[in-house]
Design an enzyme around this catalytic site. Structure first.
Site, mmCIF file in Angstrom:
data_model
loop_
_atom_site.group_PDB
_atom_site.id
_atom_site.type_symbol
_atom_site.label_atom_id
_atom_site.label_comp_id
_atom_site.label_asym_id
_atom_site.label_seq_id
_atom_site.Cartn_x
_atom_site.Cartn_y
_atom_site.Cartn_z
ATOM 1 N N LYS A 83 79.594 -84.015 68.965
ATOM 2 C CA LYS A 83 79.386 -84.463 70.345
ATOM 3 C C LYS A 83 79.339 -83.242 71.259
ATOM 4 C CE LYS A 83 81.339 -88.390 72.875
ATOM 5 N NZ LYS A 83 82.600 -89.108 73.090
HETATM 6 C C1 E4P Z 1 82.187 -91.949 75.150
HETATM 7 O O1 E4P Z 1 81.848 -91.405 74.131
HETATM 8 C C2 E4P Z 1 83.436 -91.677 75.852
HETATM 9 O O2 E4P Z 1 84.404 -91.341 74.871
HETATM 10 C C3 E4P Z 1 83.992 -92.856 76.599
HETATM 11 O O3 E4P Z 1 83.188 -94.011 76.431
HETATM 12 C C4 E4P Z 1 84.359 -92.581 77.997
HETATM 13 O O4 E4P Z 1 84.900 -93.747 78.568
HETATM 14 P P1 E4P Z 1 85.764 -93.713 79.915
HETATM 15 O O5 E4P Z 1 84.843 -93.443 81.054
HETATM 16 O O6 E4P Z 1 86.363 -95.090 80.000
HETATM 17 O O7 E4P Z 1 86.789 -92.636 79.735
#
Ligand code: E4P
Length: 217
Positions: A83
Site C-alpha cells: 500500500k
Molecule cells: C483503507 O485502506 C483505510 O485503511 C481505511 O478504510 C481508512 O478508514 P477511516 O477513514 O475510517 O480511518
C-alpha cells in the site's frame, strides 16, 4: 463485490474468515498501532490464513525508500498488496513494484484525477476514502461513481477498493455504483445482517412460540 476487512485485529478477521466473508484485508499504520502488534509479525499471521490480498502500507516518503519498504513487505507472503500513498513518490513506487509483479494498493485517494493517474501508474487497487470526504461535507460516493465511469471509459483494470466505509448504507451504495471491492471495519460488515424489523419479528415469534408450550428439541 469483494469484501476486504479493514483491521489488523487477527481474532476479528478469523471470525469473518470462518464465515467465508473475507476476500482480503487492508491495514494501515493507524490500524497497526491499534493492534499493538509488530507490523511484520501481525501481517505474516494474517497472511497465514487469509487467501486474498492483504494490504500492508509503506511509511517512507521518498520513492527509493518506499520501494525498499515495499519489497520487504511483499516478501512476507505472495498475497501481500503493497500500500502506497497517492503522492508523486508513491506513484513512482507503484510503477516500479507493479512492474516487478507485486500487487499495489494506492491509498489516500480523494479525487477522480488521482484515481486516473494511479491507474496509469499500474495500480492493482485504488482506495478512495468515502467517509473522510463525507466528514468535510463532500460526497464520497460521487467520487466512487466518477472513478467507475472513468475506469470503464478506458477499460482500466485497476480495481476500485472503496475505503473509509463507515456504514451499511455506504456498502449498499458502493455495490449499486459497482465498486469492485469494499474494505470496512468488522463491525460494519456484521451490521449488514441487522434489521430492526428482523429483531422485532423474532421477538414476536418467540413470544407466540412460548404460548404454544411446544418444544422442537
Ligand atoms: C483503507 O485502506 C483505510 O485503511 C481505511 O478504510 C481508512 O478508514 P477511516 O477513514 O475510517 O480511518
Amino acid at each position: 463485490m469483494k469484501f476486504f476487512v479493514d483491521t489488523a485485529d487477527v481474532d476479528a478477521i478469523r471470525e469473518l474468515n470462518d464465515l467465508g466473508m473475507v476476500d482480503g484485508v487492508t491495514t494501515n499504520p493507524s490500524l497497526i498501532l491499534k493492534s499493538g502488534r509488530d507490523i511484520l509479525e501481525v501481517t505474516k499471521e494474517i497472511c497465514s490464513f487469509v487467501k486474498g490480498p492483504v494490504s500492508a502500507e509503506v511509511v517512507a516518503l521518498e520513492a527509493s525508500e518506499m520501494i525498499a519498504e515495499g519489497r520487504k513487505l511483499a516478501a512476507i507472503a505472495p498475497n501481500i498488496a503493497v500500500k502506497v500513498p497517492l503522492t508523486w513518490d508513491g506513484l513512482k513506487t507503484c510503477k516500479v513494484l507493479s512492474s516487478e509483479g507485486f500487487m499495489v494498493n494506492v491509498t489516500l485517494c480523494f479525487s477522480a484525477n488521482q484515481a486516473l493517474i494511479a491507474a496509469k501508474a499500474g495500480a492493482t487497487f485504488i482506495s478512495p476514502f468515502i467517509g473522510r470526504l463525507d466528514d468535510i461535507n463532500l460526497d464520497g460516493l460521487d467520487l466512487i461513481g466518477d472513478i467507475r465511469t472513468i475506469y470503464d471509459n478506458y477499460d482500466f483494470k485497476t480495481q476500485i477498493l472503496a475505503a473509509s466505509i463507515r456504514s451499511a448504507n455506504h456498502v449498499k451504495d458502493c455495490a449499486l455504483i459497482g465498486a469492485d471491492v469494499i474494505t470496512a471495519p468488522p463491525a460494519v460488515i456484521k451490521s449488514l445482517a441487522s434489521h430492526v424489523l428482523t429483531d422485532k419479528g423474532l421477538e414476536q415469534f418467540l413470544k407466540d412460540w412460548a404460548k404454544t408450550g411446544q418444544k422442537i428439541l
